[in-house]
Structures are given as structure tokens and as C-alpha cells.
Design an enzyme around this catalytic site. Structure first.
Site, PDB file in Angstrom:
ATOM      1  N   ASP A   5      17.924 -42.070  12.832  1.00  0.00           N
ATOM      2  CA  ASP A   5      17.863 -41.639  11.640  1.00  0.00           C
ATOM      3  C   ASP A   5      17.415 -42.529  10.565  1.00  0.00           C
ATOM      4  O   ASP A   5      16.233 -42.806  10.877  1.00  0.00           O
ATOM      5  CB  ASP A   5      19.465 -41.362  11.127  1.00  0.00           C
ATOM      6  CG  ASP A   5      19.665 -40.537   9.738  1.00  0.00           C
ATOM      7  OD1 ASP A   5      19.822 -39.288  10.096  1.00  0.00           O
ATOM      8  OD2 ASP A   5      19.757 -41.157   8.731  1.00  0.00           O
ATOM      9  N   TYR A  63      17.670 -41.452  -0.237  1.00  0.00           N
ATOM     10  CA  TYR A  63      16.722 -40.361  -0.132  1.00  0.00           C
ATOM     11  C   TYR A  63      15.885 -40.376  -1.327  1.00  0.00           C
ATOM     12  O   TYR A  63      14.554 -40.185  -1.208  1.00  0.00           O
ATOM     13  CB  TYR A  63      17.396 -39.036   0.056  1.00  0.00           C
ATOM     14  CG  TYR A  63      18.148 -38.894   1.587  1.00  0.00           C
ATOM     15  CD1 TYR A  63      17.567 -38.370   2.290  1.00  0.00           C
ATOM     16  CD2 TYR A  63      19.460 -39.480   1.713  1.00  0.00           C
ATOM     17  CE1 TYR A  63      18.076 -37.974   3.615  1.00  0.00           C
ATOM     18  CE2 TYR A  63      19.942 -39.555   3.138  1.00  0.00           C
ATOM     19  CZ  TYR A  63      19.144 -38.630   3.823  1.00  0.00           C
ATOM     20  OH  TYR A  63      19.926 -38.541   5.195  1.00  0.00           O
ATOM     21  N   HIS A  92      22.021 -36.062  17.353  1.00  0.00           N
ATOM     22  CA  HIS A  92      21.756 -37.094  16.532  1.00  0.00           C
ATOM     23  C   HIS A  92      22.497 -38.270  16.294  1.00  0.00           C
ATOM     24  O   HIS A  92      21.750 -39.353  16.077  1.00  0.00           O
ATOM     25  CB  HIS A  92      21.654 -36.129  15.084  1.00  0.00           C
ATOM     26  CG  HIS A  92      21.064 -37.034  13.966  1.00  0.00           C
ATOM     27  ND1 HIS A  92      19.747 -37.155  13.663  1.00  0.00           N
ATOM     28  CD2 HIS A  92      21.752 -37.742  13.134  1.00  0.00           C
ATOM     29  CE1 HIS A  92      19.505 -37.858  12.862  1.00  0.00           C
ATOM     30  NE2 HIS A  92      20.636 -38.264  12.144  1.00  0.00           N
TER      31      HIS A  92
END
Length: 594
Positions: A238, A388, A445
Site C-alpha cells: 500500500d 491522499y 492486500h
């Protein structure tokens, strides 16, 4: 009196030339491969950076604590949970199933013991240190026993969103004490450092704008330096993948190896589109394995529709994170639903069809809620979402840093349920020195959290291979083989120790190749050149071999160069580039004319 009318072309030509030149310049810059990312410096504390005085570089022990007030406030908020009925047959198609959410909230309120989980979190040593104006939290776990003759390798592991340092709690003992867990492979033992990204968990949030993965990479390099490490391995998935990749691009001399369980490759081109189309029918023609094809196709479903369905959160967080974040920071139930939904479909895409999201198939509610609590008690959901915004506002498709090749030894663990699959042949566009690429048999993930033993095995095997390749740099006896044919050339470079060769700055040929025909014959038959380099020549050869030939599988340590498994269709230009490499070092080697 009338003056001569100016010719329109006299104006248009220079303007057009300027425009074309500008476009060409932009194109050349966009395709330019930078050597490394500039480390730079930063200040993320409140207000202006102090002009005088050094930053407190102390490492301060830290302990997670809770209180009756904190727990009572949580319980009161859980008691006020407002239930929203879902439509019939919703499962997890609309997000977190509200019926199952009632079960989670009931467990959280009546059975989950936060005090006990705080004790679990404190079983590993926690620390704080101030870097660039903010407090950085990390855990540092050393092996309790190191067998005689074994060296301890430092390993930095970096989490992502919506995870935390807690993701690594199950994998840490497998890496620090592998023998106790049936992983006694070779001599590899680690001490593990797991920091919290600034703005996550117990790391202070940046007070200034534009805190991105580059700033994080620099801070984590400073952290490792402060801990006394000059060289170390790094691992991530990630955001951790992005951060550790930037670390390798920033200070490659400090990174002994980079291991990833997620790869960001966003390059788009006509060639890539053709590759996608052909790969569905003749995968071998575009470098795909059968497993690549199985994981990659049908393309639209797996790489467009599935990604769109799972990335709605990303658009919110990359644009106006504070708006949605305010509600999540105020409601523990909303926070849990927002975070835990990712642990469902990002673990296994088929969990979308389960009423409970399949959450308890791979994790316990205690584990899941402990991760949620780290966000809740620190009030860091908003600052974690801002990460982000800070990254995507500068680089919307996360591709800018792909211009900087990663030349450190790299290992990739490709888990089948990861959100996107990146074939090795594509990963090599950026990661030029892939030592291991493993198709993992299961997992998604959150690899360290879900499949800690599988990930630990892959990390250990990767490090073993890197260590085997890294020989002492005292001797540089380089053997280069070309052959058997120019259109399918294999280059193999190996090293052994030859102390008498250390200061020689010339080539010693095993065969007489003083004429062009002999060079051509060398390329066709695979006979070898023996080259004895000084350190300067060896280093220069290494750099140019990477740049001119595009060799991907190179491991380096000091001036040691090792190339393994270079298999690629090579034409005349590449062979000339290989010869030019020697010529640029002022070494005598005639240019072939094929």
C-alpha cells in the site's frame, strides 16, 4: 507613403517553431530517467522553523495508555448508534452490511477489552523521536537470542491505509525468531523497525501542507540513521510500497534490498495497450506468464470495473478529505464501517457476496477492532486521509517517480487477491533489479496481517538471495558472456575474488578479438571476455550497463556487479551499446558491424 506589408509567415514560423520546440522539450523531460530522488529537507512542525538550535535527536521510550474516561466516552457513543436498514440481498455490494455492523458494534460494546489490547500493543518496545518538527512513533523489536555466527539484519517495515503498525504484530516474531516458527532457513535473522506514517496512529500529524511520500521517505531514512544503521532492508505494501520505493530511489547506497507486496505502475502508452490486447491470446509474446494471464484477464473486469468499485474512497480522500473525515472522527461506528469494509473486499474480492463480508474468515474481531481503535484514540483518521490529498494533488496517477529507476535488489510478492496485478515484465520498467518475483498461493492486500508466514518466508528467501549475491568487494574478476545469438542474447556477469586485479584498469581478453569478425563470432558463439577492473571502472561499468543495455537483474554492493538472468531480444543497437560501454571507459574493443 505606404510601408511594406509584413508576411504572415514571418510571424507564424518562429511561433510555430517555438511551440514545437516547447512540446519537444516537454516530451524529452517527461521521458527522462532521473538518477535519484533529491533528498532535500523539510519542516512539518507548527509555525516557522526555528532559526537557531538543533532538533532534539533523542530516542524516547513510549507506552500506549488508556483511561476510564476514554472507554466511557467510546461506550456512550456506541450506545447512541443509529441503525440504517439495508436493502434485501445487499451483502457487501453497497458497502458495510448494516445487519452485520450491529453484531460488530454489540461485540465492541460488550466483549471487546481495550485495556487487554493495550497490553498486547505494549508487548513490543515503542519509541518517539522528533524529526523535521514532528514526533515520529515506531516500534523496534530485536531478536531475544542470536545463534553464534548469525548476523542480524535491520528491516524497516512500512504500513499503509487503513492499516497501522499493528498489521506487523503477527509477522514480527517470524522474522526476529524464525527458528521457533519453523522458518530456520539459512542464517537470516532480523531486527524489525515499524514506524507509523506521520498523521497515522501515534505519529504526530504534519502541521504544514504538501507532506507526501517523498517527505516520509526522507524522515524514515533519518530515523534509521538516528538508530545507527548505515545499510538496511525495507519492506512495504500500500502506501508503504510507495514510501519504501522512494527510499530506494533517494538513497540507494543505504538500501540493501527492497521487498514489496504491492507495486504501483501507472504507465500508459500505445505499446502497453497493444500488450494488453495481445496478452489475452498470446501471453508469452508480451512477456506474460500463464499465471499473469489468469490474474490479469478479463482485463475490463479486473482492471477497470473492480478498481472503480473499490476506489470511490480514494477520490474523496484525494480531493476534500476533511469533509468526510469530520464525521468519521466523531462516530466510532462510522469509523469502523469505513475502515473494516476495506478489510473485507481487499482481502478477497468474493467476500463482496457475503452478508458478513467474510471478515472473520481471516481475522478476529479483536484484531480488526484494535486497528480501528488506534485511529479512534489518536483522532488520526482525518490526517491519514489527507495523505491522499498531498500525494495525488502533485502526481494524479502516481507515475512521476517512475522516471527514477530502482536499481537496488528488489523482491516482489504478488498476492492473488491484491486489488491489481502487475506482471513482472511491467514491474521491470521501474524495478530494474528484480531478484525474486513470487506468485503467492493465497492472500490479498493486507499480507502481513492475513498471511504472515507466507510473507515472512518470501522476505527471508529474498534476503538470502541478496546476501549470496553480495560478495566482498576486495576483488573484481568480471566475466562477461555474449551468446548464443544476437537476437536472443544472454549476458551473465559473475564475480570472484582476485586481489591482484584490484588496481588494474585494463581488459584482459581470454580470446583474441582484435578484429571485427572475431567480435561478431563472440556474439554468435558465446565465448567470454574476462575483465579486471579497478573500483572506478567497475562502478562506471555497472552504471552504464544498466542505462545502455536496460539490464534489469543487477545486484550491487560497493563496486560488486552481478547480472543474473538477462533474457531479452537484443538487436544490433543493443550489442553496439554494449561495445560502446567498453569504449567509453577508454578500453580497446572494436565496434562490430552486423
Amino acid at each position: 507613403m505606404h510601408g511594406r506589408a509584413s508576411c504572415p509567415g514571418s510571424v507564424l514560423v518562429p511561433v510555430a517553431a517555438l511551440g514545437v520546440g516547447g512540446v519537444l522539450l516537454c516530451w524529452l523531460r517527461s521521458g527522462h530517467k532521473m538518477k535519484t530522488i533529491d533528498m532535500g529537507d523539510g519542516w512539518w512542525g507548527s509555525g516557522e522553523r526555528p532559526l537557531k538550535g538543533k532538533e532534539d535527536a533523542s530516542i524516547r521510550p513510549f507506552k500506549i495508555e488508556t483511561s476510564d474516561k476514554e472507554i466511557e466516552d467510546l461506550h456512550q457513543r456506541l450506545d447512541r448508534f443509529r441503525f440504517t436498514p439495508h436493502v434485501e440481498g445487499a451483502a457487501f455490494h453497497y458497502g458495510f452490511n448494516s445487519t452485520y455492523l450491529q453484531k460488530v458494534v454489540a461485540y465492541w460494546r460488550n466483549q471487546f477489552d481495550w485495556r487487554k489490547q493495550v497490553e498486547v500493543l505494549n508487548k513490543y518496545p515503542h519509541f518517539h523521536t522528533t524529526i523535521e518538527g514532528i514526533d515520529i512513533h515506531f516500534i523496534h523489536v530485536k531478536p531475544s537470542y542470536v545463534p553464534h555466527g548469525r548476523a542480524v539484519r535491520p528491516l524497516l517495515m512500512v504500513h499503509g491505509w487503513p492499516g497501522s503498525f499493528y498489521e506487523f504484530y503477527k509477522i514480527i516474531p517470524l522474522l526476529t525468531e524464525p527458528a521457533k516458527h519453523g522458518l530456520n532457513e539459512g542464517d537470516v535473522v532480523f531486527e524489525v523497525i515499524c514506524p507509523s506514517i506521520p498523521g497515522y496512529g501515534f505519529s504526530e500529524a504534519p502541521h504544514q501542507r504538501e507532506f507526501d511520500s517523498i517527505a516520509t521517505a526522507r524522515i524514515f531514512h533519518k530515523l534509521m540513521s538516528r538508530l545507527g544503521f548505515k545499510e538496511y532492508y525495507i519492506q512495504g505494501g500500500d502506501w508503504g510500497s510507495r514510501i519504501t520505493t522512494n527510499m530506494a530511489q533517494m538513497l540507494p547506497q543505504s538500501v540493501k534490498g527492497l521487498h514489496l507486496n504491492l507495486v504501483f505502475i501507472a504507465r500508459q502508452s500505445l505499446g502497453r495497450l497493444i500488450c494488453i490486447m495481445l496478452g489475452a491470446y498470446v501471453p508469452w509474446l508480451v512477456g506474460f506468464s500463464r499465471e499473469d494471464a489468469r490474474r490479469f484477464y478479463p482485463f475490463m473486469q479486473k482492471n477497470v470495473y473492480d478498481v472503480l468499485r473499490e476506489s470511490g474512497y480514494l477520490h474523496i480522500q484525494a480531493t476534500k478529505p476533511d469533509t468526510a473525515g469530520c464525521g468519521l472522527n466523531d462516530s466510532p461506528v462510522g469509523l469502523a464501517a469505513y475502515i473494516l469494509e476495506k478489510f473485507s473486499t481487499w482481502t478477497d474480492k468474493s467476500f463482496l457476496y457475503q452478508d458478513d463480508g467474510g471478515l472473520e474468515r481471516k481475522y478476529s474481531l479483536d484484531e480488526l477492532l484494535t486497528n480501528v481503535m488506534i485511529y479512534w484514540v489518536t483522532s488520526t483518521i482525518v490526517s491519514s486521509m489527507r495523505y491522499y490529498k498531498e500525494n495525488f494533488s502533485k502526481d494524479p496517477d502516481l507515475s512521476v517517480h517512475n522516471r527514477v529507476s530502482v536499481n537496488v535488489p528488489t523482491g516482489i510478492a504478488a498476492f492473488p487477491q491484491e486489488i491489481v496485478h502487475v506482471p513482472r515484465v511491467w514491474a521491470k520498467d521501474v524495478y530494474r533489479n528484480i531478484i525474486t518475483y513470487t506468485y503467492m498461493p493465497r492472500g490479498g492486500h493486507f499480507a502481513a496481517f492475513e498471511e504472515p508466514k507466507l510473507l515472512a518466508q518470501d522476505i527471508i528467501q529474498f534476503v538470502q538471495k541478496v546476501e549470496q549475491l553480495q560478495l566482498p568487494p576486495s576483488g573484481r574478476h568480471l566475466v562477461v558472456e555474449l551468446g548464443p545469438k544476437p537476437l536472443n542474447t544472454t549476458v551473465t556477469v559473475s564475480l570472484d575474488q582476485d586481489k591482484s586485479a584490484c588496481d588494474r584498469e585494463s581488459l584482459k581478453f581470454a580470446e583474441d578479438i582484435s578484429n571485427k569478425e572475431a567480435v561478431k563470432e563472440l556474439a554468435n558463439t558465446g565465448r567470454s571476455l574476462e575483465a579486471l577492473f579497478s573500483s572506478t571502472l567497475a562502478e562506471s561499468f555497472q552504471v552504464q550497463l544498466i542505462e545502455l543495455l536496460g539490464v534489469h537483474d543487477i545486484a550491487t554492493k560497493g563496486f560488486h556487479v552481478t547480472v543474473t538472468r538477462f533474457e531479452r531480444k537484443v538487436g544490433n543497437n543493443q550489442l553496439r551499446a554494449f561495445v560502446d560501454t567498453f569504449s567509453s571507459l577508454n578500453l580497446t574493443l572494436p565496434s562490430p558491424h552486423f
